[in-house]
Design a protein around this motif. Structure first.
Motif, PDB file in Angstrom:
ATOM      1  N   ALA A   1     113.146  46.972 -15.565  1.00  0.00           N
ATOM      2  CA  ALA A   1     112.642  48.288 -15.964  1.00  0.00           C
ATOM      3  C   ALA A   1     113.780  49.304 -15.951  1.00  0.00           C
ATOM      4  N   LYS A   2     114.573  49.270 -14.915  1.00  0.00           N
ATOM      5  CA  LYS A   2     115.705  50.194 -14.830  1.00  0.00           C
ATOM      6  C   LYS A   2     116.744  49.903 -15.914  1.00  0.00           C
ATOM      7  N   GLU A   3     116.888  48.641 -16.244  1.00  0.00           N
ATOM      8  CA  GLU A   3     117.798  48.290 -17.339  1.00  0.00           C
ATOM      9  C   GLU A   3     117.283  48.860 -18.661  1.00  0.00           C
ATOM     10  N   ALA A   4     115.985  48.715 -18.899  1.00  0.00           N
ATOM     11  CA  ALA A   4     115.386  49.248 -20.126  1.00  0.00           C
ATOM     12  C   ALA A   4     115.578  50.761 -20.199  1.00  0.00           C
ATOM     13  N   PHE A   5     115.345  51.446 -19.088  1.00  0.00           N
ATOM     14  CA  PHE A   5     115.516  52.894 -19.070  1.00  0.00           C
ATOM     15  C   PHE A   5     116.977  53.257 -19.354  1.00  0.00           C
ATOM     16  N   GLY A   6     117.896  52.544 -18.693  1.00  0.00           N
ATOM     17  CA  GLY A   6     119.307  52.868 -18.837  1.00  0.00           C
ATOM     18  C   GLY A   6     119.824  52.658 -20.248  1.00  0.00           C
ATOM     19  N   LEU A   7     119.289  51.654 -20.943  1.00  0.00           N
ATOM     20  CA  LEU A   7     119.730  51.356 -22.296  1.00  0.00           C
ATOM     21  C   LEU A   7     118.901  52.066 -23.358  1.00  0.00           C
ATOM     22  N   GLY A   8     117.856  52.751 -22.944  1.00  0.00           N
ATOM     23  CA  GLY A   8     117.006  53.460 -23.904  1.00  0.00           C
ATOM     24  C   GLY A   8     116.215  52.519 -24.790  1.00  0.00           C
ATOM     25  N   GLN A   9     115.786  51.373 -24.244  1.00  0.00           N
ATOM     26  CA  GLN A   9     115.099  50.362 -25.037  1.00  0.00           C
ATOM     27  C   GLN A   9     113.829  49.898 -24.313  1.00  0.00           C
TER      28      GLN A   9
END
Length: 284
Positions: A198-206
């Protein structure tokens, strides 16, 4: 007019009163964010999606003013029930959103039979303590599924052409109340993997990175509202820069992650304007 941003914030009752644990980082992050947003622009309404407001067959839009405060919890110390939060509603926003949604063939109805449950007012209490910002509560409807929730978010996106709106989705990415008071030092590994992605998705805007997470991770994390509040937020803010403002844990059962999503069509603008997540590798 504009979409001022989106927020994903926890709604745990421990934000309201003292149960032997306080979340100072989360509370301060919400207070600071509220002040920051109010300093940027007037807010016509905060559209709130709480996992505690659940309807069947269609979405519910609350139209009343002031909004009725709902204490949808029991067995807490008396001080919890002495916290008052009754902001005004926003009839013009409600009516416009209902009209847009019906035109898009999204089943929706206006009601005055609900108000602000703690899933909405617990974070709002810290974001806008004066309770002077109009609020529009929207239900989740599990029967309709994730696509309909994103479609509803898209109508909020369209509505922001007419109003200055802020979108607040609440809940916990890990919401394992069955582990409460268990002798565990942390969440199950698969649940923590879900939090990581989830944090990866937020960080990449995806958003799709989160939606495509392995089902076993999602099941072990049991996100509050089954991701549906986030689906509405995704429809409203498809392109964004995200800033993780606070991360805390509660009794090795619930994650408290506070995120601000700045709408943008230019991902590079995140670095220039300071809206950034910290590196995913810092915590894992």
């Amino acid at each position: 007019m504009a979409l001022l941003g989106g927020i994903y914030a926890p709604n745990t009752p421990t934000l309201i009163g003292d149960l032997g644990i306080r979340h100072e980082a989360t509370e301060q992050a919400l207070k600071d964010l509220g002040q920051r947003i109010q300093g940027l622009s007037p807010i016509d309404a905060v559209v709130v999606i709480s996992p505690h407001f659940v309807t069947g067959t269609g979405f519910g839009l609350v139209n009343s003013s002031p909004l009725r405060q709902i204490f949808d919890f029991a067995g807490f110390p008396s001080s919890f029930y002495q916290v008052h939060y009754t902001p005004p509603g926003a009839a013009d926003v409600v009516q416009a959103l209902e009209q847009l949604s019906r035109q898009a063939q999204i089943p929706i109805a206006i009601t005055d039979q609900w108000g602000l449950d703690h899933g909405a007012w617990a974070p709002l209490y810290h974001l806008f303590p004066a309770a002077n910002i109009p609020v529009v509560p929207i239900s989740i409807c599990p029967e309709l599924g994730p696509v309909a929730h994103e479609a509803l978010g898209q109508q909020i996106h369209q509505l922001a052409k007419k109003f200055h709106l802020l979108v607040l989705a609440t809940g916990s990415l890990i919401h394992r109340l069955d582990l409460w008071n268990q002798d565990m030092s942390s969440y199950p590994d698969d649940a923590r993997q879900y939090l990581r992605v989830a944090k990866e998705a937020f960080g990449l805007g995806q958003w799709e990175i989160l939606w495509n997470a392995p089902e076993v991770w999602r099941e072990q994390a049991a996100p509050e509202g089954g991701e549906l509040p986030l689906r509405v937020l995704a429809g409203a803010i498809p392109s964004y820069c995200a800033e993780i403002l606070a991360e805390e844990e509660e009794f090795s059962a619930v994650s408290l992650t506070t995120v601000f999503f700045e709408p943008t069509g230019d991902k590079d603008a995140c670095d220039e304007r300071g809206f950034r997540t910290k590196s995913i590798s810092e915590d894992f």
